[in-house]
Design an enzyme around this catalytic site. Structure first.
Site, PDB file in Angstrom:
ATOM      1  N   ASP A  58       0.879  -1.165   0.000  1.00  0.00           N
ATOM      2  CA  ASP A  58       0.000   0.000   0.000  1.00  0.00           C
ATOM      3  C   ASP A  58       0.922   1.221   0.000  1.00  0.00           C
ATOM      4  O   ASP A  58       1.672   1.438   0.956  1.00  0.00           O
ATOM      5  CB  ASP A  58      -0.876  -0.047   1.263  1.00  0.00           C
ATOM      6  CG  ASP A  58      -1.858   1.112   1.333  1.00  0.00           C
ATOM      7  OD1 ASP A  58      -1.605   2.153   0.675  1.00  0.00           O
ATOM      8  OD2 ASP A  58      -2.874   0.982   2.044  1.00  0.00           O
ATOM      9  N   SER A 125      -5.880  12.353 -16.756  1.00  0.00           N
ATOM     10  CA  SER A 125      -7.208  12.120 -17.329  1.00  0.00           C
ATOM     11  C   SER A 125      -7.686  13.353 -18.081  1.00  0.00           C
ATOM     12  O   SER A 125      -7.356  14.491 -17.713  1.00  0.00           O
ATOM     13  CB  SER A 125      -8.183  11.819 -16.188  1.00  0.00           C
ATOM     14  OG  SER A 125      -9.513  11.872 -16.639  1.00  0.00           O
ATOM     15  N   THR A 127     -10.343  14.464 -17.739  1.00  0.00           N
ATOM     16  CA  THR A 127     -11.210  15.158 -16.797  1.00  0.00           C
ATOM     17  C   THR A 127     -10.620  16.527 -16.418  1.00  0.00           C
ATOM     18  O   THR A 127     -11.358  17.438 -16.029  1.00  0.00           O
ATOM     19  CB  THR A 127     -11.463  14.275 -15.546  1.00  0.00           C
ATOM     20  OG1 THR A 127     -12.521  14.814 -14.790  1.00  0.00           O
ATOM     21  CG2 THR A 127     -10.253  14.156 -14.658  1.00  0.00           C
ATOM     22  N   TYR A 150     -11.815  13.400  -7.081  1.00  0.00           N
ATOM     23  CA  TYR A 150     -11.030  12.528  -7.968  1.00  0.00           C
ATOM     24  C   TYR A 150     -10.338  13.354  -9.057  1.00  0.00           C
ATOM     25  O   TYR A 150      -9.134  13.254  -9.274  1.00  0.00           O
ATOM     26  CB  TYR A 150     -11.924  11.455  -8.616  1.00  0.00           C
ATOM     27  CG  TYR A 150     -11.322  10.884  -9.870  1.00  0.00           C
ATOM     28  CD1 TYR A 150     -10.282   9.970  -9.795  1.00  0.00           C
ATOM     29  CD2 TYR A 150     -11.744  11.312 -11.142  1.00  0.00           C
ATOM     30  CE1 TYR A 150      -9.681   9.492 -10.956  1.00  0.00           C
ATOM     31  CE2 TYR A 150     -11.156  10.842 -12.287  1.00  0.00           C
ATOM     32  CZ  TYR A 150     -10.128   9.934 -12.187  1.00  0.00           C
ATOM     33  OH  TYR A 150      -9.528   9.477 -13.335  1.00  0.00           O
ATOM     34  N   LYS A 154      -6.085  14.453  -9.973  1.00  0.00           N
ATOM     35  CA  LYS A 154      -5.334  14.377 -11.230  1.00  0.00           C
ATOM     36  C   LYS A 154      -4.676  15.731 -11.534  1.00  0.00           C
ATOM     37  O   LYS A 154      -3.533  15.788 -11.964  1.00  0.00           O
ATOM     38  CB  LYS A 154      -6.245  13.941 -12.380  1.00  0.00           C
ATOM     39  CG  LYS A 154      -6.743  12.501 -12.249  1.00  0.00           C
ATOM     40  CD  LYS A 154      -5.598  11.502 -12.249  1.00  0.00           C
ATOM     41  CE  LYS A 154      -6.036  10.091 -11.929  1.00  0.00           C
ATOM     42  NZ  LYS A 154      -4.906   9.165 -11.689  1.00  0.00           N
ATOM     43  N   ASN A 199     -19.090   3.030 -15.093  1.00  0.00           N
ATOM     44  CA  ASN A 199     -18.704   3.401 -16.461  1.00  0.00           C
ATOM     45  C   ASN A 199     -19.600   2.707 -17.481  1.00  0.00           C
ATOM     46  O   ASN A 199     -20.128   1.620 -17.244  1.00  0.00           O
ATOM     47  CB  ASN A 199     -17.236   3.058 -16.727  1.00  0.00           C
ATOM     48  CG  ASN A 199     -16.298   3.922 -15.886  1.00  0.00           C
ATOM     49  OD1 ASN A 199     -15.569   3.424 -15.050  1.00  0.00           O
ATOM     50  ND2 ASN A 199     -16.346   5.226 -16.085  1.00  0.00           N
ATOM     51  N   PHE A 218     -27.967   8.357 -19.549  1.00  0.00           N
ATOM     52  CA  PHE A 218     -28.073   9.591 -18.768  1.00  0.00           C
ATOM     53  C   PHE A 218     -28.217  10.818 -19.675  1.00  0.00           C
ATOM     54  O   PHE A 218     -27.241  11.481 -19.983  1.00  0.00           O
ATOM     55  CB  PHE A 218     -26.863   9.748 -17.858  1.00  0.00           C
ATOM     56  CG  PHE A 218     -26.695   8.651 -16.829  1.00  0.00           C
ATOM     57  CD1 PHE A 218     -27.790   8.167 -16.132  1.00  0.00           C
ATOM     58  CD2 PHE A 218     -25.442   8.113 -16.562  1.00  0.00           C
ATOM     59  CE1 PHE A 218     -27.641   7.162 -15.169  1.00  0.00           C
ATOM     60  CE2 PHE A 218     -25.288   7.118 -15.600  1.00  0.00           C
ATOM     61  CZ  PHE A 218     -26.381   6.637 -14.914  1.00  0.00           C
TER      62      PHE A 218
HETATM   63  C1  UD1 Z   1     -15.897   8.964 -15.929  1.00  0.00           C
HETATM   64  C2  UD1 Z   1     -15.599  10.015 -14.918  1.00  0.00           C
HETATM   65  C3  UD1 Z   1     -14.261  10.629 -15.261  1.00  0.00           C
HETATM   66  C4  UD1 Z   1     -13.198   9.557 -15.197  1.00  0.00           C
HETATM   67  C5  UD1 Z   1     -13.584   8.415 -16.107  1.00  0.00           C
HETATM   68  C6  UD1 Z   1     -12.642   7.268 -15.810  1.00  0.00           C
HETATM   69  C7  UD1 Z   1     -17.773  10.858 -14.165  1.00  0.00           C
HETATM   70  C8  UD1 Z   1     -18.709  11.996 -14.178  1.00  0.00           C
HETATM   71  N1  UD1 Z   1     -16.666  11.008 -14.916  1.00  0.00           N
HETATM   72  O1  UD1 Z   1     -15.885   9.566 -17.224  1.00  0.00           O
HETATM   73  O2  UD1 Z   1     -13.926  11.646 -14.341  1.00  0.00           O
HETATM   74  O3  UD1 Z   1     -11.965  10.080 -15.585  1.00  0.00           O
HETATM   75  O4  UD1 Z   1     -14.900   7.970 -15.859  1.00  0.00           O
HETATM   76  O5  UD1 Z   1     -13.052   6.105 -16.426  1.00  0.00           O
HETATM   77  O6  UD1 Z   1     -18.012   9.859 -13.520  1.00  0.00           O
HETATM   78  N2  UD1 Z   1     -23.424   6.696 -19.166  1.00  0.00           N
HETATM   79  C9  UD1 Z   1     -24.753   6.326 -19.255  1.00  0.00           C
HETATM   80  N3  UD1 Z   1     -25.202   5.317 -18.446  1.00  0.00           N
HETATM   81  C10 UD1 Z   1     -24.391   4.663 -17.568  1.00  0.00           C
HETATM   82  C11 UD1 Z   1     -23.033   5.041 -17.489  1.00  0.00           C
HETATM   83  C12 UD1 Z   1     -22.592   6.078 -18.302  1.00  0.00           C
HETATM   84  O7  UD1 Z   1     -25.514   6.885 -20.034  1.00  0.00           O
HETATM   85  O8  UD1 Z   1     -24.867   3.768 -16.844  1.00  0.00           O
HETATM   86  C13 UD1 Z   1     -22.936   7.782 -20.042  1.00  0.00           C
HETATM   87  C14 UD1 Z   1     -22.390   8.957 -19.268  1.00  0.00           C
HETATM   88  O9  UD1 Z   1     -23.401   9.884 -18.999  1.00  0.00           O
HETATM   89  C15 UD1 Z   1     -21.342   9.491 -20.246  1.00  0.00           C
HETATM   90  C16 UD1 Z   1     -20.853   8.241 -20.977  1.00  0.00           C
HETATM   91  O10 UD1 Z   1     -21.860   7.254 -20.782  1.00  0.00           O
HETATM   92  O11 UD1 Z   1     -21.932  10.338 -21.170  1.00  0.00           O
HETATM   93  C17 UD1 Z   1     -19.545   7.719 -20.456  1.00  0.00           C
HETATM   94  O12 UD1 Z   1     -19.652   7.562 -19.056  1.00  0.00           O
HETATM   95  P1  UD1 Z   1     -18.471   6.919 -18.194  1.00  0.00           P
HETATM   96  O13 UD1 Z   1     -18.071   5.616 -18.762  1.00  0.00           O
HETATM   97  O14 UD1 Z   1     -18.883   6.952 -16.751  1.00  0.00           O
HETATM   98  O15 UD1 Z   1     -17.231   7.901 -18.422  1.00  0.00           O
HETATM   99  P2  UD1 Z   1     -17.116   9.481 -18.181  1.00  0.00           P
HETATM  100  O16 UD1 Z   1     -18.299  10.021 -17.505  1.00  0.00           O
HETATM  101  O17 UD1 Z   1     -16.730  10.093 -19.467  1.00  0.00           O
END
Ligand code: UD1
Length: 337
Positions: A58, A125, A127, A150, A154, A199, A218
């Protein structure tokens, strides 16, 4: 040459270990197994035939970090993946994120600056750009106020490395990832999300497999072509290869600055509905989904300008969204069988 990979049993880390070994590097992994499984070592061995050296440390334990570097004095480079990455969890427990992602970085850099070869690759990232004003996003785009602890780790991590490199022998490359997805073509390693995936792609493949009833999309009222949010989904193996190229750049002293920054993406934006379509195409099945409200903190669109990575690193993402999705789907089926 011996390379330390922290978080080497994680999603991007394990794929990078394989690519390093493919290029003849000797790898030693540090991982605390907090969000990974020891079996990933077997997956790596199945691909490369190498039983990778591993230490369960760790990195918040400063003494252990010091002891590690005393024991291994011939490390030529460090690729630092070990970090917590769940946005929602970071909002609920910010101090955990600052401790996990910042303390550990400081301890590593403190040891690295004493090494003759102080080469450092950092997992950053996209982000850090927040909702950028212009698409595609290039590395010169301004850094926005972080939307989560988070994301802040970064940004702060990048600043710590830049400040430290100025006054030490450390050379570093900051890699800003867009959205990594997929699995190794051997299907021996892939993504292993704990609990309900946050994700998009692991949620889709789990839904496709029947583990989840339906995907919630979403928001469909974004100002994009089909109303759903747009991201740059990059195959994890392409991403892993970029780490090896970045490391070689530092080892060969080809870097032009003490700290260089590169976007790692495909350069193509895909909407959530396009990702669903890709899944349906490669799996041959319909994905149950419903449109719900926007997720708090989500941006409309983020995809990379990859000119700098293409021209300076000489790296380009090769896999298509369909190929990445197909590997993610095969992986999901394998781990459930
Ligand atoms: C997310 C994080 C980002 C991080 C990255 C790492 C958030 C807001 N952002 O990015 O900071 O660096 O993961 O992997 O959490 N979506 C859906 N339904 C779902 C899941 C996601 O519609 O159940 C959509 C989201 O709204 C987004 C896209 O899919 O538009 C990608 O989402 P996701 O995979 O979570 O990535 P990020 O939001 O881009």
């Amino acid at each position: 040459m011996k390379i330390l990979v922290t978080g080497g049993l994680g999603f991007i880390g394990s794929h990078t270990v394989v690519e390093l070994q493919n290029k003849g590097f000797e790898v030693i992994i540090i991982d605390d197994l907090s969000n990974s499984s020891i079996e990933v070592l077997d997956g790596i061995a199945a691909i490369t035939g190498i039983n990778t050296a591993f230490e369960n440390i760790d990195l918040r334990d400063k003494q252990k970090v010091q002891d590690f570097f005393k024991k291994h004095q011939n490390i030529s480079g460090v690729i630092h993946f070990a970090a917590s990455k769940a946005v929602g969890e970071s909002v609920e427990n910010p101090l955990l994120y600052y401790e996990n992602n910042i303390h550990t970085l400081v301890y590593l850099l403190q040891e690295l600056q004493e090494q003759p070869k102080a080469n450092f690759i950092f997992s950053s990232s996209c982000t850090v750009y927040g909702q950028a004003e212009e698409m595609p996003i290039n590395e010169g785009a301004s850094i926005q106020i972080a939307m989560s602890p988070y994301g802040n780790t970064k940004q702060i991590g990048e600043e710590i490395i830049i400040d430290t490199a100025k006054v030490t022998n450390i050379n570093a490359i900051l890699l800003r990832y867009f959205n990594p997805i997929g699995a190794h073509s051997s299907i021996e390693i892939g993504e292993l999300p704990l609990g309900v995936p946050q994700n998009l792609v692991p949620f889709i493949t789990q839904t496709g497999f029947g583990l989840r009833k339906e995907l919630s999309v979403f928001g469909d009222d974004y100002p994009t072509l089909d109303g759903t949010a747009v991201r740059d989904y990059i195959h994890v193996v392409d991403l892993a290869k970029a780490h090896v190229i970045a490391l070689q750049r530092l080892l060969n002293k080809e870097n032009l600055d003490k700290v260089e920054t590169f976007n790692l993406g495909t350069g193509t934006g895909s909407s959530v509905l396009e990702v669903i379509q890709a899944f349906e195409k490669v799996s041959g099945q319909k994905l149950p989904y419903k449109i719900v409200g926007r997720r708090e903190g989500d941006i409309t669109s983020a995809y990379a300008n990859t000119d700098k990575a293409n021209n300076v690193l000489g790296w380009k993402a090769e896999s298509t969204l369909d190929e990445a999705m197909e590997s993610a789907w095969k992986w999901e089926q394998k781990i459930r069988s």
